[in-house]
Motif scaffolding. Structure first.
Motif, PDB file in Angstrom:
ATOM      1  N   THR A 139      -9.570 -33.560  20.850  1.00 25.58           N
ATOM      2  CA  THR A 139     -10.863 -34.002  21.389  1.00 25.58           C
ATOM      3  C   THR A 139     -12.034 -33.237  20.770  1.00 25.58           C
ATOM      4  O   THR A 139     -13.001 -33.833  20.298  1.00 25.58           O
ATOM      5  N   ARG A 140     -11.934 -31.918  20.797  1.00 25.10           N
ATOM      6  CA  ARG A 140     -13.077 -31.115  20.350  1.00 25.10           C
ATOM      7  C   ARG A 140     -13.343 -31.315  18.863  1.00 25.10           C
ATOM      8  O   ARG A 140     -14.493 -31.425  18.429  1.00 25.10           O
ATOM      9  N   GLU A 141     -12.235 -31.358  18.098  1.00 22.94           N
ATOM     10  CA  GLU A 141     -12.398 -31.501  16.653  1.00 22.94           C
ATOM     11  C   GLU A 141     -13.117 -32.803  16.304  1.00 22.94           C
ATOM     12  O   GLU A 141     -14.054 -32.800  15.516  1.00 22.94           O
ATOM     13  N   ILE A 142     -12.684 -33.901  16.913  1.00 21.69           N
ATOM     14  CA  ILE A 142     -13.255 -35.176  16.458  1.00 21.69           C
ATOM     15  C   ILE A 142     -14.583 -35.518  17.123  1.00 21.69           C
ATOM     16  O   ILE A 142     -15.425 -36.169  16.531  1.00 21.69           O
ATOM     17  N   PHE A 143     -14.790 -35.064  18.376  1.00 21.59           N
ATOM     18  CA  PHE A 143     -16.031 -35.460  19.059  1.00 21.59           C
ATOM     19  C   PHE A 143     -17.091 -34.354  19.048  1.00 21.59           C
ATOM     20  O   PHE A 143     -18.169 -34.528  19.595  1.00 21.59           O
ATOM     21  N   ASP A 144     -16.743 -33.231  18.440  1.00 19.27           N
ATOM     22  CA  ASP A 144     -17.733 -32.148  18.393  1.00 19.27           C
ATOM     23  C   ASP A 144     -17.872 -31.621  16.966  1.00 19.27           C
ATOM     24  O   ASP A 144     -18.841 -31.895  16.280  1.00 19.27           O
ATOM     25  N   ARG A 145     -16.840 -30.920  16.504  1.00 21.45           N
ATOM     26  CA  ARG A 145     -16.954 -30.247  15.202  1.00 21.45           C
ATOM     27  C   ARG A 145     -17.080 -31.207  14.019  1.00 21.45           C
ATOM     28  O   ARG A 145     -17.887 -31.010  13.128  1.00 21.45           O
ATOM     29  N   GLU A 146     -16.236 -32.227  14.012  1.00 22.24           N
ATOM     30  CA  GLU A 146     -16.157 -33.088  12.825  1.00 22.24           C
ATOM     31  C   GLU A 146     -16.918 -34.402  12.950  1.00 22.24           C
ATOM     32  O   GLU A 146     -16.931 -35.183  12.008  1.00 22.24           O
ATOM     33  N   LEU A 147     -17.517 -34.634  14.102  1.00 23.68           N
ATOM     34  CA  LEU A 147     -18.150 -35.939  14.342  1.00 23.68           C
ATOM     35  C   LEU A 147     -19.163 -36.289  13.256  1.00 23.68           C
ATOM     36  O   LEU A 147     -19.244 -37.431  12.791  1.00 23.68           O
ATOM     37  N   HIS A 148     -19.921 -35.287  12.816  1.00 23.30           N
ATOM     38  CA  HIS A 148     -20.983 -35.542  11.823  1.00 23.30           C
ATOM     39  C   HIS A 148     -20.419 -35.947  10.459  1.00 23.30           C
ATOM     40  O   HIS A 148     -21.161 -36.442   9.611  1.00 23.30           O
ATOM     41  N   THR A 149     -19.119 -35.733  10.234  1.00 23.16           N
ATOM     42  CA  THR A 149     -18.552 -36.065   8.922  1.00 23.16           C
ATOM     43  C   THR A 149     -18.185 -37.545   8.809  1.00 23.16           C
ATOM     44  O   THR A 149     -17.809 -38.010   7.742  1.00 23.16           O
ATOM     45  N   PHE A 150     -18.262 -38.280   9.924  1.00 23.62           N
ATOM     46  CA  PHE A 150     -17.884 -39.702   9.891  1.00 23.62           C
ATOM     47  C   PHE A 150     -19.116 -40.582   9.711  1.00 23.62           C
ATOM     48  O   PHE A 150     -20.209 -40.245  10.151  1.00 23.62           O
ATOM     49  N   ASP A 151     -18.901 -41.722   9.060  1.00 22.71           N
ATOM     50  CA  ASP A 151     -19.986 -42.695   8.908  1.00 22.71           C
ATOM     51  C   ASP A 151     -19.988 -43.689  10.054  1.00 22.71           C
ATOM     52  O   ASP A 151     -21.036 -44.177  10.454  1.00 22.71           O
ATOM     53  N   VAL A 152     -18.792 -43.995  10.543  1.00 19.70           N
ATOM     54  CA  VAL A 152     -18.676 -44.975  11.635  1.00 19.70           C
ATOM     55  C   VAL A 152     -17.618 -44.473  12.625  1.00 19.70           C
ATOM     56  O   VAL A 152     -16.579 -43.956  12.213  1.00 19.70           O
ATOM     57  N   VAL A 153     -17.910 -44.640  13.902  1.00 16.85           N
ATOM     58  CA  VAL A 153     -16.921 -44.338  14.940  1.00 16.85           C
ATOM     59  C   VAL A 153     -16.557 -45.644  15.635  1.00 16.85           C
ATOM     60  O   VAL A 153     -17.445 -46.382  16.061  1.00 16.85           O
ATOM     61  N   ILE A 154     -15.249 -45.923  15.689  1.00 21.92           N
ATOM     62  CA  ILE A 154     -14.785 -47.133  16.391  1.00 21.92           C
ATOM     63  C   ILE A 154     -13.997 -46.691  17.629  1.00 21.92           C
ATOM     64  O   ILE A 154     -13.007 -45.970  17.504  1.00 21.92           O
ATOM     65  N   LEU A 155     -14.469 -47.098  18.798  1.00 23.51           N
ATOM     66  CA  LEU A 155     -13.693 -46.871  20.021  1.00 23.51           C
ATOM     67  C   LEU A 155     -13.044 -48.211  20.353  1.00 23.51           C
ATOM     68  O   LEU A 155     -13.718 -49.178  20.695  1.00 23.51           O
ATOM     69  N   MET A 156     -11.736 -48.232  20.229  1.00 22.00           N
ATOM     70  CA  MET A 156     -11.014 -49.495  20.361  1.00 22.00           C
ATOM     71  C   MET A 156     -10.148 -49.447  21.606  1.00 22.00           C
ATOM     72  O   MET A 156      -9.164 -48.700  21.650  1.00 22.00           O
ATOM     73  N   ASN A 157     -10.561 -50.176  22.610  1.00 22.82           N
ATOM     74  CA  ASN A 157      -9.788 -50.235  23.845  1.00 22.82           C
ATOM     75  C   ASN A 157      -9.426 -48.822  24.318  1.00 22.82           C
ATOM     76  O   ASN A 157      -8.287 -48.551  24.677  1.00 22.82           O
ATOM     77  N   PHE A 158     -10.431 -47.967  24.319  1.00 26.16           N
ATOM     78  CA  PHE A 158     -10.202 -46.540  24.585  1.00 26.16           C
ATOM     79  C   PHE A 158     -10.876 -46.143  25.893  1.00 26.16           C
ATOM     80  O   PHE A 158     -12.091 -46.290  26.052  1.00 26.16           O
ATOM     81  N   ASP A 159     -10.060 -45.639  26.817  1.00 28.11           N
ATOM     82  CA  ASP A 159     -10.569 -45.141  28.098  1.00 28.11           C
ATOM     83  C   ASP A 159     -10.818 -43.645  27.923  1.00 28.11           C
ATOM     84  O   ASP A 159      -9.878 -42.859  27.814  1.00 28.11           O
ATOM     85  N   TYR A 160     -12.096 -43.274  27.885  1.00 27.45           N
ATOM     86  CA  TYR A 160     -12.427 -41.876  27.561  1.00 27.45           C
ATOM     87  C   TYR A 160     -11.987 -40.908  28.651  1.00 27.45           C
ATOM     88  O   TYR A 160     -11.723 -39.730  28.393  1.00 27.45           O
ATOM     89  N   GLY A 161     -11.911 -41.406  29.932  1.00 24.60           N
ATOM     90  CA  GLY A 161     -11.740 -40.545  31.102  1.00 24.60           C
ATOM     91  C   GLY A 161     -10.755 -39.389  30.954  1.00 24.60           C
ATOM     92  O   GLY A 161     -11.133 -38.232  31.084  1.00 24.60           O
ATOM     93  N   PRO A 162      -9.494 -39.674  30.652  1.00 23.66           N
ATOM     94  CA  PRO A 162      -8.508 -38.583  30.624  1.00 23.66           C
ATOM     95  C   PRO A 162      -8.641 -37.668  29.401  1.00 23.66           C
ATOM     96  O   PRO A 162      -7.995 -36.632  29.351  1.00 23.66           O
ATOM     97  N   PHE A 163      -9.432 -38.043  28.425  1.00 25.67           N
ATOM     98  CA  PHE A 163      -9.405 -37.313  27.147  1.00 25.67           C
ATOM     99  C   PHE A 163     -10.736 -36.661  26.746  1.00 25.67           C
ATOM    100  O   PHE A 163     -10.735 -35.623  26.103  1.00 25.67           O
ATOM    101  N   VAL A 164     -11.840 -37.303  27.088  1.00 22.08           N
ATOM    102  CA  VAL A 164     -13.124 -36.860  26.524  1.00 22.08           C
ATOM    103  C   VAL A 164     -14.122 -36.524  27.631  1.00 22.08           C
ATOM    104  O   VAL A 164     -14.458 -37.397  28.444  1.00 22.08           O
ATOM    105  N   PRO A 165     -14.605 -35.281  27.677  1.00 22.28           N
ATOM    106  CA  PRO A 165     -15.644 -34.960  28.657  1.00 22.28           C
ATOM    107  C   PRO A 165     -16.937 -35.728  28.348  1.00 22.28           C
ATOM    108  O   PRO A 165     -17.206 -36.064  27.188  1.00 22.28           O
ATOM    109  N   THR A 166     -17.727 -35.989  29.372  1.00 17.42           N
ATOM    110  CA  THR A 166     -18.957 -36.779  29.187  1.00 17.42           C
ATOM    111  C   THR A 166     -19.898 -36.126  28.181  1.00 17.42           C
ATOM    112  O   THR A 166     -20.638 -36.808  27.471  1.00 17.42           O
ATOM    113  N   SER A 167     -19.858 -34.798  28.089  1.00 20.28           N
ATOM    114  CA  SER A 167     -20.766 -34.104  27.148  1.00 20.28           C
ATOM    115  C   SER A 167     -20.475 -34.541  25.709  1.00 20.28           C
ATOM    116  O   SER A 167     -21.382 -34.616  24.878  1.00 20.28           O
ATOM    117  N   TYR A 168     -19.218 -34.842  25.423  1.00 15.81           N
ATOM    118  CA  TYR A 168     -18.877 -35.288  24.066  1.00 15.81           C
ATOM    119  C   TYR A 168     -19.359 -36.722  23.818  1.00 15.81           C
ATOM    120  O   TYR A 168     -19.643 -37.098  22.682  1.00 15.81           O
TER     121      TYR A 168
END
Lengths: 251, 783
Positions: free
Chosen positions: B402-431
């Motif tokens: 979670t931290r790597e992709i939604f915090d540290r490395e997020l800026h390295t991506f050009d596009v983020v695709i959330l595909m049928n993804f329920d953030y609740g169990p995995f991603v804090p709202t701050s991310y």
């Protein structure tokens, strides 16, 4: 008495909601992943009626994949064939050769993302079904032949990690397949995986798994889950991010 | 009296004007003929000896043989037909060109109260006037002054000049120009009196002369000049000045977004003592990088490497600068700009999938098969609700990073695709807030794909994600609608490049109508005000309009897309089953990603210049290509444009239509150095089509004053390649040190040939020798 009645009714309603909530509130209630069992002429295309249903239950309970409990029986000529990207073909006996049109259509299906999982249910070496499959594959891919799937293949790491290929019988320690590029659209098991799943809804099994017993059955269920996971995620588990974890766990 | 005088006295012709001669053989004899003659001669001598054997008297025998040989020589004389060529010749002086550096750097006063290099040059010429006079004995000298052009001059005329007149120093071009300005002269020796501060062809060939190839190119160029170059350095040991200069910035023309971009700055520092100097890299007013460099006494050249990460796609002018000091000789050379076109190497896509599905399976296959896409997928294969009876070591699952992709490395991506993804169990709202910032502030692309864990079903309605969706979600609404449907292509969708598979609008619509039906949608409240619906549901609608199936929107600096179904994969394998191909599905996603990352290929307005760097007074041709909303070239657009200079001035551009439909042209002539930006925009029927921006640099006139130190190395290399010697004006003995070949050329003015073999005298001599021989033979009784 009235209170007890009310309690029982409430419990039954809660139980029903619990059992069905996985699908009632799912957008994919109509779009679940459905495995199609291939109908063909000659031999017996459905040696075990329950095996895919049982395997589906295990897939749903152990993974995030939403798999329909009921399979779809489909023939090559069916116009809906391409709506089912995973095709399961089982049998124990020799079957009638497919028509040229069917072979062509099946090849088109496989070239555009479909997967054919073949399961020899005979529990024997060089069965009639095996001969039929070899002939079919030769017609599907004249330029290729069935090859052993090596242990580094994504099938053996798509969910569980594997060292040996299980089944109802241990006829071959390998899975076989046809590789096109970095994917394997044809997967062939000679160990009667379906036979290991066949059973009733109350935990009873139709067949014994020999020689390994229930451990062998458990490993067969895991391989079934891996094959379904592979058709959905292909080489996802070969992505760089997974490799250090997998190497560590294989030590 | 020499041989020529004797000939003249015998000749009956008037040959008094001839001052040289040559003896030549007139007969055109082949080698076999010469061999035959030589053999005959030998045979004759042998037979003579043999036939006179009977004579015992040696004196008589010698006499007889002598006359026979003499007669034979006389015959040979006739056979070979010798002749004498009398020549009238004249010694001619070789041509020499003397080139005086007349460039701006020569006018700099580099010592307090002292002389400029130009004044030093004139003093040197006056002091060595006898040298040039002596030189004129051996050479025919032409004098030229040079800078950016070559001009004929004379010594007195040059000495009378007050100051240098040219703005640049082109040594190589000046020597090349000698052939044009005086083609008949064929100069062999060229004296170049210069400070060597070249900024022309020679400088460009030598400034990075590190490889053998670079050296061989320079050598080849000097050889092609076909003259001996004698450089004389106009230097002054008393020169002492303070200056710091950005000599050169070595940078690639192209950079890749979010990938390290390294430049090398060549810094020159003189007379500043020991100090630390800040060096700054800017993009406009924004400081991109700053570091300090330690200046040491005695060391004049420094290489500074600067690395940065371009954060935006586009064309940019960056400027490297050092501070200016009050006692600096030249302050204009303290900054240098360079142009970089930042492009995308690969589109880096983060794909987070809540559960493996066929929708995910076919999207992954499409993205993986595109070599321009770097796909980083993360699938949730098991949730905490799933049954676990297996030790972890028997599973291939990894913790969700979670931290790597939604915090540290997020800026390295050009596009983020959330595909049928329920953030609740995995991603804090701050991310999720990070994703919003990534789109709104950093210009990232975002896609949400439907399913039972997306939109309302994924409980996104109260998260920051709802702010970057093209659709509004409502709390408490029914998350899904079921049933098969064929989505309707809207007017905008039919013209938009994301859904454009055929340029003909009707055919495009027909193709989408032929696609297999989709099944089930995520309900949304409505399309946001600034969003566009590309496809809508044919039946499902509320008071705000039909339910969007594919919708897009600009979101701050980024772009966003919402797909409210999880069955788009039916445009893939099932469409193939109906006789279609996977091309439509592949194109849809590739076009969608291009639009999301603002790929310039999808811009309606495109600006091009012939170069990125220009010089003052150079005419800059500006071309603009305009497409309408249907991506067709249009000549009905209203085009606006202006040029902004870094001193705040704005100049309006007038665009005219060119012969090609959709092309517009204008031009601009910059009057001063600096960084400029052209901004253009286009409208069609008052509807905004888009804009394009192109920065450029005007800098060339600064080149002369970038490095003002006498370039001894360059001049020495020139001398070495010309096999001459580098001299300095301080040298005591200029004339003795010059490696000049003063040998004059001999010119033939006229010639005359004298022949002797055909004279009566020759026949008389032969006859006489033969008669004497016959007489002697008879007398001695031989027959």
């Amino acid at each position: 008495m009235e209170r007890r009645k009310l309690l029982v009714i409430t419990l039954i309603v809660c139980l029903c909601i619990t059992l069905t909530c996985g699908t009632v509130f799912s957008l994919t209630a109509k779009n679940e992943i459905v495995i199609a069992q291939l109908k063909y002429k000659g031999g017996d295309y459905e040696p075990y009626k329950s095996s895919l249903n049982v395997l589906s239950g295990y897939v749903v309970s152990r993974t995030s994949v939403i798999l329909a409990r009921d399979k779809k029986r489909i023939a090559i000529q069916d116009k809906d064939l391409f709506l089912y990207p995973l095709l399961y073909m089982a049998g124990a006996y020799e079957f009638k050769p497919f028509s040229d049109g069917d072979v062509k259509k099946l090849r088109k299906y496989l070239d555009h993302g479909g997967t054919l999982f073949i399961d020899d249910s005979s529990g024997q070496q060089n069965s009639g079904f095996d001969r039929g499959i070899k002939r079919l594959v030769k017609r599907l891919y004249p330029e290729k032949s069935l090859e052993k799937i090596d242990e580094e293949h994504a099938i053996f790491r798509s969910f569980y990690l594997f060292k040996r290929v299980p089944g109802r019988k241990l006829i071959s320690p390998f899975l076989f397949g046809i590789n096109t590029g970095d994917i394997t659209p044809v997967i062939y098991s000679k160990n009667d995986l379906g036979g290991a799943y066949a059973g009733d809804n109350f935990g009873g099994w139709d067949n014994d798994c020999t020689p390994g017993g229930e451990r062998q059955r458990e490993m067969s269920i895991r391989l079934g889950i891996n094959i379904i996971m592979y058709t959905l995620t292909v080489n996802y588990k070969k992505d760089q991010v997974h490799i250090p974890f997998i190497l560590q766990r294989r030590k | 009296m020499d041989f020529l005088d004797i000939i003249k006295s015998f000749s009956d012709k008037d040959i008094s004007a001839f001052n040289d001669f040559k003896v030549k053989i007139g007969a055109d004899l082949s080698v076999p003929m010469i061999l035959l003659v030589a053999f005959s001669f030998g045979l004759f001598v042998y037979l003579s000896f043999k036939s006179t054997k009977e004579l015992k008297n040696k004196r008589k025998r010698f006499l007889l043989i002598l006359f026979r040989v003499l007669a034979l020589f006389a015959i040979l004389f006739m056979i070979f037909q010798p002749k004498l060529e009398l020549r009238e010749t004249k010694e001619i002086k070789n041509k020499m060109a003397v080139l005086f550096d007349d460039s701006e750097s020569m006018g700099l006063k580099l010592e307090s109260g002292g002389n400029s290099r130009f004044e030093n040059l004139k003093s040197f010429l006056k002091k060595n006037d006898d040298f040039f006079e002596k030189l004129s004995d051996d050479f025919d000298i032409d004098y030229y002054s040079f800078g950016s052009s070559l001009k004929p001059t004379t010594l007195p005329e040059f000495l009378a000049k007050g100051a240098p007149e040219e703005s640049k120093t082109y040594i190589g071009e000046a020597i090349e120009g000698l052939k044009t300005i005086n083609p008949k002269a064929e100069y062999k020796e060229v004296l170049v009196l210069t400070d060597g501060c070249d900024n022309g062809k020679i400088k460009s060939l030598t400034e990075n002369m590190s490889s053998d190839l670079d050296k061989s190119l320079f050598k080849k160029y000097v050889k092609s000049l076909n003259v001996k170059i004698h450089p004389i350095a106009i230097t002054n040991e008393k020169e002492k000045f303070s200056d710091i200069a950005i000599n050169k910035v070595m940078a690639d023309q192209f950079g890749f977004i979010r990938t390290p971009f390294e430049i090398e700055v060549l810094l020159y520092a003189s007379g500043l003592g020991k100090k630390s100097i800040p060096i700054t890299l800017k993009n406009g007013d924004n400081i991109v990088k700053a570091l300090n460099i330690k200046i040491e006494e005695g060391k004049k050249e420094y290489k500074v490497k600067m690395k940065f990460y371009p954060q935006k796609i586009g064309r940019f002018v960056y400027t490297v600068s050092v501070p200016t000091y009050s006692d600096e000789l030249i302050q204009e050379n303290n900054e240098k700009s360079f142009f970089v076109n930042v492009i995308r190497d690969k589109t880096r896509v983060l794909m987070v999938v809540g559960t493996p599905t066929w929708d995910e399976r076919f999207l992954r296959r499409t993205l993986k098969n595109n070599p321009n896409i770097d796909l980083i997928p993360f699938f949730i294969l098991r949730t905490s609700y799933d049954y676990l009876n297996v030790p972890e070591k028997e599973m291939s699952l990894i913790p969700f990073p979670t931290r790597e992709i939604f915090d540290r490395e997020l800026h390295t991506f050009d596009v983020v695709i959330l595909m049928n993804f329920d953030y609740g169990p995995f991603v804090p709202t701050s991310y999720l807030q990070n994703i919003k910032k990534y789109v709104m502030n950093d210009g990232g692309g975002f896609v949400m794909v439907g399913g039972d864990r997306s939109f309302n079903a994924g409980r996104y309605e109260r998260t920051p994600i709802v702010d970057i969706l093209p659709v509004d979600l409502s709390v408490g609404m029914t998350p899904f609608s079921f049933g098969k449907f064929k989505p309707v292509l809207t007017e905008v969708g039919n013209a938009h490049p994301i859904l454009r598979v055929d340029f003909d609008a009707e055919k495009n619509r027909a193709i989408f109508d032929s696609l297999p039906a989709l099944e089930g949608i995520n309900n949304v409240l409505k399309l946001k005000d600034d969003a566009l619906a590309l496809m809508t549901h044919p039946k499902e609608r509320n008071e705000h309009g039909p339910t969007p199936i594919i919708s897009i929107s600009e979101m701050g600096k980024g772009r966003s897309m919402a797909i409210t179904t999880d069955t788009l994969w039916k445009w893939n394998l099932p469409y193939v089953g109906e006789g279609g191909s996977t091309r439509l599905y592949d194109n849809f996603w590739h076009n969608a990603l291009k639009w999301l990352v603002k790929d310039p290929a999808l811009d309606l307005v495109k600006l091009t210049l012939q170069e990125n760097t220009f010089s003052t007074e150079e005419s800059i041709k500006i071309k603009l290509k305009v497409l309408d909303h249907k991506y067709q070239p249009t000549d009905k657009a209203r085009v606006k444009g202006e040029v902004k200079s870094d001193d705040g001035k704005v100049i309006k551009l007038n665009f005219r239509r060119s012969e090609t439909v959709g092309d517009y042209e204008s031009e601009f002539v910059p009057k001063r150095d600096g960084n400029y930006v052209i901004e253009t925009s286009a409208y069609l029927k008052e509807k905004y089509l888009g804009k394009d921006i192109h920065p450029f640099i005007v800098e060339e006139s600064k080149a002369e004053l970038i490095n003002i130190e006498v370039d001894h190395d360059l001049l020495a290399e020139l001398a070495t390649l010309s096999e001459t010697k580098l001299l300095k004006i301080e040298d005591d003995d200029i004339s003795g040190s010059l490696a000049i070949d003063s040998k004059k050329e001999v010119q033939l003015l006229g010639k005359v040939e004298l022949t002797f073999w055909d004279s009566k005298m020759n026949f008389l001599i032969i006859t006489m020798f033969l008669i004497i021989e016959w007489f002697i033979r008879r007398k001695y009784g031989l027959y």
